[in-house]
Design an enzyme around this catalytic site. Structure first.
Site, PDB file in Angstrom:
ATOM      1  N   GLU A 157      -5.197   0.455   6.206  1.00  0.00           N
ATOM      2  CA  GLU A 157      -5.281   0.821   7.625  1.00  0.00           C
ATOM      3  C   GLU A 157      -6.404   0.075   8.342  1.00  0.00           C
ATOM      4  O   GLU A 157      -6.252  -0.322   9.485  1.00  0.00           O
ATOM      5  CB  GLU A 157      -5.461   2.346   7.789  1.00  0.00           C
ATOM      6  CG  GLU A 157      -4.209   3.144   7.467  1.00  0.00           C
ATOM      7  CD  GLU A 157      -3.021   2.779   8.354  1.00  0.00           C
ATOM      8  OE1 GLU A 157      -3.220   2.249   9.454  1.00  0.00           O
ATOM      9  OE2 GLU A 157      -1.877   3.010   7.933  1.00  0.00           O
ATOM     10  N   TYR A 170     -13.150  -9.673  13.000  1.00  0.00           N
ATOM     11  CA  TYR A 170     -13.721  -8.335  13.243  1.00  0.00           C
ATOM     12  C   TYR A 170     -14.450  -7.838  11.994  1.00  0.00           C
ATOM     13  O   TYR A 170     -14.068  -6.841  11.372  1.00  0.00           O
ATOM     14  CB  TYR A 170     -12.620  -7.337  13.645  1.00  0.00           C
ATOM     15  CG  TYR A 170     -11.856  -7.753  14.878  1.00  0.00           C
ATOM     16  CD1 TYR A 170     -12.370  -7.481  16.149  1.00  0.00           C
ATOM     17  CD2 TYR A 170     -10.646  -8.424  14.781  1.00  0.00           C
ATOM     18  CE1 TYR A 170     -11.685  -7.870  17.288  1.00  0.00           C
ATOM     19  CE2 TYR A 170      -9.957  -8.820  15.925  1.00  0.00           C
ATOM     20  CZ  TYR A 170     -10.475  -8.538  17.163  1.00  0.00           C
ATOM     21  OH  TYR A 170      -9.797  -8.922  18.289  1.00  0.00           O
ATOM     22  N   TYR A 186      -7.450   7.836  14.459  1.00  0.00           N
ATOM     23  CA  TYR A 186      -6.197   7.267  13.941  1.00  0.00           C
ATOM     24  C   TYR A 186      -6.281   7.087  12.417  1.00  0.00           C
ATOM     25  O   TYR A 186      -5.389   7.530  11.678  1.00  0.00           O
ATOM     26  CB  TYR A 186      -5.880   5.918  14.608  1.00  0.00           C
ATOM     27  CG  TYR A 186      -4.774   5.210  13.873  1.00  0.00           C
ATOM     28  CD1 TYR A 186      -3.458   5.594  14.037  1.00  0.00           C
ATOM     29  CD2 TYR A 186      -5.066   4.198  12.941  1.00  0.00           C
ATOM     30  CE1 TYR A 186      -2.431   4.995  13.316  1.00  0.00           C
ATOM     31  CE2 TYR A 186      -4.054   3.597  12.213  1.00  0.00           C
ATOM     32  CZ  TYR A 186      -2.734   3.998  12.404  1.00  0.00           C
ATOM     33  OH  TYR A 186      -1.732   3.424  11.676  1.00  0.00           O
ATOM     34  N   TRP A 216       0.821  -1.211   0.000  1.00  0.00           N
ATOM     35  CA  TRP A 216       0.000   0.000   0.000  1.00  0.00           C
ATOM     36  C   TRP A 216       0.857   1.265   0.000  1.00  0.00           C
ATOM     37  O   TRP A 216       0.346   2.363  -0.150  1.00  0.00           O
ATOM     38  CB  TRP A 216      -0.965   0.015   1.192  1.00  0.00           C
ATOM     39  CG  TRP A 216      -0.360  -0.429   2.464  1.00  0.00           C
ATOM     40  CD1 TRP A 216       0.218   0.351   3.410  1.00  0.00           C
ATOM     41  CD2 TRP A 216      -0.278  -1.774   2.937  1.00  0.00           C
ATOM     42  NE1 TRP A 216       0.669  -0.417   4.433  1.00  0.00           N
ATOM     43  CE2 TRP A 216       0.361  -1.721   4.185  1.00  0.00           C
ATOM     44  CE3 TRP A 216      -0.692  -3.013   2.454  1.00  0.00           C
ATOM     45  CZ2 TRP A 216       0.623  -2.863   4.944  1.00  0.00           C
ATOM     46  CZ3 TRP A 216      -0.444  -4.151   3.198  1.00  0.00           C
ATOM     47  CH2 TRP A 216       0.210  -4.070   4.431  1.00  0.00           C
ATOM     48  N   ASP A 273      -2.100   5.721  17.547  1.00  0.00           N
ATOM     49  CA  ASP A 273      -2.659   4.419  17.927  1.00  0.00           C
ATOM     50  C   ASP A 273      -1.828   3.869  19.079  1.00  0.00           C
ATOM     51  O   ASP A 273      -1.021   4.595  19.678  1.00  0.00           O
ATOM     52  CB  ASP A 273      -2.676   3.462  16.721  1.00  0.00           C
ATOM     53  CG  ASP A 273      -1.268   3.110  16.256  1.00  0.00           C
ATOM     54  OD1 ASP A 273      -0.299   3.726  16.744  1.00  0.00           O
ATOM     55  OD2 ASP A 273      -1.133   2.216  15.400  1.00  0.00           O
ATOM     56  N   CYS A 321      16.513  -0.889  21.530  1.00  0.00           N
ATOM     57  CA  CYS A 321      16.885   0.522  21.688  1.00  0.00           C
ATOM     58  C   CYS A 321      18.186   0.879  20.960  1.00  0.00           C
ATOM     59  O   CYS A 321      18.334   1.995  20.461  1.00  0.00           O
ATOM     60  CB  CYS A 321      17.007   0.867  23.167  1.00  0.00           C
ATOM     61  SG  CYS A 321      15.454   0.635  24.047  1.00  0.00           S
TER      62      CYS A 321
END
Ligand code: SF4
Length: 388
Positions: free
Chosen positions: A45, A90, A128, A32, A146, A208
């Site tokens: 998204e 979902y 978002y 995308w 988000d 990190c």
């Protein structure tokens, strides 16, 4: 737990050039991103909500091949839409996509509005997603906050704010919109997406030493990475036991349509009843539904146990495959199962009376595979997938 909150004076603006530069050099190559037009960004998204990037790739290509424009999405049949979404879960997401597509066709001539506020009005588009579309597709300098951004921001600031609070998110949206650069809005927001997915990860220790803003990070300096972000413990999930049936006659199986509201609303499913049943209990049920109490010609096989986890509920399932030689007998069992015998009919009759299609269907395996979306909760019982 450390209770010192060092976030009060954190200047998020300092992170911007480091993240934009890092993104320009290290951006993940994602389908995308190749053609970031508004429709593509929107679909990606929505698919990426609660779903991993790797899982989304195939769905994304398939979806856009079948429905290349917003107009195609608006006009797609429900079965086509659900089939394209099968396995992503979902399903409200894809229903809202279509609702929004219809609004876009009716009110915006088929193009997503180039306005954060207008995007927010569309079904299924929250702050978002509106921020992601506005910044990536239109270059509008607005934040897209988000869970990833909340985690990164709170670690950077060394803040013990509870990131599940709406007020914490709202505040961060304001602060991040203020620092989003006008000439690199999409790059900045996508840098945060990539940092959250690959370096400042949610589970396990963040990497990190590879982070472009390590020198600005309070969690790193004070070794607080494992304590931040702060989220209150979720309540335990409710456990529901179910007995699931693959009812087969002559290469056809029974599907049931779930109610229009609640979990898996309006989706086809394998017939099931509440509670865990033993093979003895199923044999008793079969005898009850058999006219002569004779079940010698019915093949009953246990399909074992399976578990599916939804956000608030867990289904603990026991499955049975019941193969009939007589369709009437199968329908009687369905009637007993569903307490609605009259609604269980053969597929050929459905064509004559489409109202009956609403709740039950007896349908060839091949058609289930080709055209019907069954929730992944039933994955372990899709035995027809192995039938050649
Ligand atoms: Fe996250 Fe570590 Fe980077 Fe801080 S230094 S933002 S904790 S990856």
């Amino acid at each position: 737990m450390n209770t010192i909150d060092v976030s009060k004076s954190y200047e998020y603006g300092e992170i911007v050039p480091y993240l934009v530069d890092w993104y320009e050099a290290n951006a993940r190559i994602l389908p995308w991103r190749l053609e970031p037009e508004p429709y593509h960004v929107w679909i990606s998204e929505i698919m990426l909500q609660q779903t991993r990037v790797e899982a989304v790739r195939g769905y994304y290509d398939r979806f856009l091949t079948a429905l290349p424009t917003i107009e195609d999405l608006a006009n797609a049949s429900e079965e086509v839409l659900l089939k394209l979404w099968e396995g992503l879960g979902y399903y409200t997401r894809v229903r809202n996509l279509q609702k929004a597509a219809k609004v876009v066709v009716d009110e915006y001539s088929g193009s997503l509005p180039a306005s954060y506020k207008e995007l927010l009005k569309l079904p299924g588009i929250g702050s978002y997603t509106a921020g992601a579309i506005a910044s990536i597709a239109y270059g509008i300098p607005v934040s897209a906050v988000d869970g990833n951004v909340l985690r990164i921001a709170k670690r950077l600031a060394g803040s013990f704010d509870d990131i599940t609070k709406a007020s914490v998110k709202k505040q961060l949206e304001i602060e991040f919109t203020a620092i989003t650069p006008e000439d690199a809005a999409g790059a900045f927001n996508q840098s945060l997406m990539d940092l959250g997915a690959t370096i400042c990860i949610p589970n396990g220790r963040p990497l990190c030493e590879k982070c472009p803003v390590m020198h600005l990070c309070m969690a790193f300096k004070k070794d607080l990475q494992s304590q931040i972000p702060v989220k209150p413990k979720k309540k335990g999930r409710r456990i529901e036991e179910k007995t699931v049936f693959v009812l087969e006659y002559d290469g056809k199986i029974v599907l049931h349509k779930r109610p229009g509201k609640g979990l898996l609303a309006g989706l086809w499913e394998l017939p099931n009843i509440e509670g865990k049943s033993s093979i003895d209990k199923i044999q008793d049920m079969l005898k009850l539904s058999s006219v002569k109490k004779e079940i010698a010609d019915i093949e009953l096989t246990s399909l074992g146990e399976a578990k599916h986890i939804f956000s608030h509920v867990e289904w603990h399932m026991t499955g049975f495959h019941i193969k009939y030689k007589d369709s009437e007998q199968m329908k009687r069992f369905c009637g007993q199962l569903m307490q609605d015998y009259s609604a269980v009919v053969d597929n050929s009759l459905l064509k004559e009376d489409s109202n009956l299609l609403e709740n039950y269907l007896i349908i060839p395996y091949e058609e289930v595979i080709e055209s019907y979306a069954l929730p992944s909760a039933f994955e372990g019982y899709k035995i027809w997938k192995n039938i050649k």
